[in-house]
Design an enzyme around this catalytic site. Structure first.
Site, PDB file in Angstrom:
ATOM      1  N   GLY A   1      -5.325  -8.288  -5.585  1.00  0.00           N
ATOM      2  CA  GLY A   1      -6.788  -8.340  -4.953  1.00  0.00           C
ATOM      3  C   GLY A   1      -7.638  -9.477  -5.468  1.00  0.00           C
TER       4      GLY A   1
ATOM      5  N   ALA B   1      -2.637  -9.079  -1.600  1.00  0.00           N
ATOM      6  CA  ALA B   1      -1.626  -8.578  -0.815  1.00  0.00           C
ATOM      7  C   ALA B   1      -1.290  -9.920   0.083  1.00  0.00           C
ATOM      8  CB  ALA B   1      -1.754  -7.459  -0.064  1.00  0.00           C
TER       9      ALA B   1
ATOM     10  N   ASN C   1     -14.851  -2.272  -1.138  1.00  0.00           N
ATOM     11  CA  ASN C   1     -14.375  -3.440  -0.337  1.00  0.00           C
ATOM     12  C   ASN C   1     -13.762  -3.023   0.916  1.00  0.00           C
ATOM     13  OD1 ASN C   1     -11.184  -4.085  -0.016  1.00  0.00           O
ATOM     14  ND2 ASN C   1     -11.524  -3.191  -1.901  1.00  0.00           N
TER      15      ASN C   1
ATOM     16  N   PHE D   1      -6.653  -6.862   4.048  1.00  0.00           N
ATOM     17  CA  PHE D   1      -5.571  -7.738   3.859  1.00  0.00           C
ATOM     18  C   PHE D   1      -5.733  -9.101   4.358  1.00  0.00           C
ATOM     19  CE2 PHE D   1      -2.054  -4.410   3.917  1.00  0.00           C
ATOM     20  CZ  PHE D   1      -2.481  -4.201   2.359  1.00  0.00           C
TER      21      PHE D   1
ATOM     22  N   SER E   1      -3.792   0.963   1.109  1.00  0.00           N
ATOM     23  CA  SER E   1      -4.945   0.490   1.383  1.00  0.00           C
ATOM     24  C   SER E   1      -5.747   1.203   2.487  1.00  0.00           C
ATOM     25  CB  SER E   1      -5.031  -0.972   1.786  1.00  0.00           C
ATOM     26  OG  SER E   1      -6.165  -1.611   2.172  1.00  0.00           O
TER      27      SER E   1
ATOM     28  N   ASN F   1      -8.090   0.076   4.204  1.00  0.00           N
ATOM     29  CA  ASN F   1      -8.782  -1.043   5.046  1.00  0.00           C
ATOM     30  C   ASN F   1      -8.189  -1.574   6.390  1.00  0.00           C
ATOM     31  OD1 ASN F   1     -11.194  -0.777   3.256  1.00  0.00           O
ATOM     32  ND2 ASN F   1     -10.158  -2.017   1.936  1.00  0.00           N
ATOM     33  N   THR F   2      -6.993  -1.088   6.425  1.00  0.00           N
ATOM     34  CA  THR F   2      -6.065  -1.283   7.689  1.00  0.00           C
ATOM     35  C   THR F   2      -5.870   0.095   8.340  1.00  0.00           C
ATOM     36  OG1 THR F   2      -4.966  -3.404   6.581  1.00  0.00           O
ATOM     37  CG2 THR F   2      -3.906  -2.428   8.343  1.00  0.00           C
TER      38      THR F   2
ATOM     39  N   LYS G   1       2.500   1.608  -4.449  1.00  0.00           N
ATOM     40  CA  LYS G   1       1.252   1.846  -4.765  1.00  0.00           C
ATOM     41  C   LYS G   1       0.784   2.980  -3.969  1.00  0.00           C
ATOM     42  CE  LYS G   1      -3.120  -0.468  -6.220  1.00  0.00           C
ATOM     43  NZ  LYS G   1      -3.689  -1.937  -6.299  1.00  0.00           N
TER      44      LYS G   1
ATOM     45  N   ASN H   1      -4.484   3.508  -5.692  1.00  0.00           N
ATOM     46  CA  ASN H   1      -5.399   2.347  -4.834  1.00  0.00           C
ATOM     47  C   ASN H   1      -6.783   2.847  -4.854  1.00  0.00           C
ATOM     48  OD1 ASN H   1      -6.161   0.059  -3.184  1.00  0.00           O
ATOM     49  ND2 ASN H   1      -4.241   0.459  -2.434  1.00  0.00           N
ATOM     50  N   THR H   2      -7.576   2.311  -4.225  1.00  0.00           N
ATOM     51  CA  THR H   2      -8.880   2.771  -4.238  1.00  0.00           C
ATOM     52  C   THR H   2      -9.140   4.036  -3.096  1.00  0.00           C
ATOM     53  OG1 THR H   2      -9.238   1.422  -1.977  1.00  0.00           O
ATOM     54  CG2 THR H   2      -9.814   0.338  -4.143  1.00  0.00           C
TER      55      THR H   2
ATOM     56  N   GLY I   1     -13.487   0.922  -9.322  1.00  0.00           N
ATOM     57  CA  GLY I   1     -14.417   0.948 -10.762  1.00  0.00           C
ATOM     58  C   GLY I   1     -14.545   2.278 -11.485  1.00  0.00           C
TER      59      GLY I   1
END
Length: 357
Positions: free
Chosen positions: A62, A85, A110, A114, A177, A179-180, A215, A244-245, A265
């Site tokens: 990332g 990625a 975030n 990707f 992830s 975010n997809t 992951k 992951n997040t 974080g």
């Protein structure tokens, strides 16, 4: 942290986070960041999936999505780095703004989606780097992704590995992830088994056998963790990265706490370490683990290792502590291992797993 780095971070925090990220990469490529070389010792040297590493502290995917600063990052104190990625075709990702600092929480959200220049551009850079051998003894891996509009996302992972695999030391299948849309659906046991089978088939066509890691997300219940552990044992993969997040927003204070996307974080540390320990308890010596999530100090890294991780990755903490965090964590880990009488980091793996179960 040096005074120039302190001043640089102060300036970067005053501008848009995504622009700051871009400027940080530009400064790194220009030689304006500390590059002490790999930190190592007899206690820190380790082997993972057949890969020799000077220390167990790695850079998570990332930060360098397009493999633009591999040479510089390899000299920044990490024991290994992961870029990407990468997806088969270039894609712009989600609409901006899509990166948010949560300063009060020492965290980041975030929703990039990707964004990257695609596997051909990334493979070209990785090939040049490998040809020049300018990443020294620091292994370089690639995070594999899928295009958002792909008709067969599972096949995308295999395609990227087939195209880029000859130029990396390891590859990570990223189905975690948030975010997809619907990407995490691929973590289900049947879908995941089929996806990994395709990736392992693609590996057979490479010049060398590239270790493949998986992951996973932190937002899994006990039964889902057990299912993924079973897939890990039967699929032939070489390691699991946990985690992951997260989509959780529990306990956050910052103004951006309600933004959509993956949270990383400090708030992720406990959640990700619990998943790590549960996996370690199931897998034991069958499949080794990499711990990531909320690592911002040597003690954090040591805690992950004692919970079951053979390697540790960090990224978000650099937003607040700079690139010099990598050698600082590695040297601090060496001191902690010495203080507890461990001759090598591998001896500490899993020794306090029970504290997290």
């Amino acid at each position: 942290m040096s005074l120039p780095e302190q001043l640089g971070l102060k300036v970067l925090r005053k501008i848009d986070p995504e622009k700051a990220h871009h400027f940080a990469l530009t400064a790194l490529r220009a030689g304006l960041a500390p590059l002490p070389g790999p930190v190592t010792s007899s206690r820190l040297k380790t082997s993972f999936a057949g890969i020799e590493m000077p220390n167990p502290i790695g850079l998570a995917a990332g930060f360098d999505k397009n493999a633009e600063a591999v040479a510089q990052l390899s000299r920044s104190g990490f024991g290994f780095i992961e870029v990407g990625a990468a997806t088969p075709r270039p894609q712009s990702g989600n609409a901006k703004p899509r990166l948010f600092r949560l300063t009060e929480d020492r965290a980041v959200i975030n929703r990039f989606g990707f964004n990257n220049e695609g596997m051909e551009a990334i493979a070209s850079r990785l090939a040049r780097c490998r040809l020049s051998n300018n990443h020294s003894d620091v292994p370089v891996g690639l995070n594999l992704g899928a295009n958002k509009d792909s008709a067969d996302r599972a096949a995308d992972f295999a395609q990227v590995l087939a195209h880029c695999g000859n130029f990396v030391d390891f590859a990570t299948v990223n189905v975690s992830s948030p975010n997809t849309e619907k990407l995490r659906d691929l973590q289900g046991p049947e879908a995941l088994q089929a996806l990994l089978a395709g990736v392992m088939d693609a590996r057979k066509g490479l010049d060398h056998e590239v270790p493949v890691f998986l992951k996973i997300a932190p937002d899994l219940d006990t039964s889902e963790i057990a299912e993924i552990a079973e897939v890990a044992k039967t699929s032939g993969i070489d390691g699991v990265i946990a985690t992951n997040t997260t989509l959780s927003r529990e306990g956050l204070k910052s103004a951006h706490k309600s933004e959509m996307g993956g949270l990383s974080g400090a708030p992720l540390f406990e959640k990700s370490t619990k998943v790590l320990a549960q996996l370690s308890n199931i897998l034991r010596d069958d499949v080794p683990l990499i711990g990531v999530g909320g690592v911002s100090s040597a003690l954090d890294a040591y805690t992950k290792i004692c919970a079951g991780a053979s390697l540790v990755q960090l990224y978000s903490a650099m937003v607040y502590s700079g690139l010099s965090l990598a050698p600082k964590v590695a040297r601090g880990l060496d001191d902690l291992l010495k203080a507890d009488g461990f001759g090598n980091v591998s001896d500490a793996v899993g020794t306090k797993r029970g504290d997290w179960l």
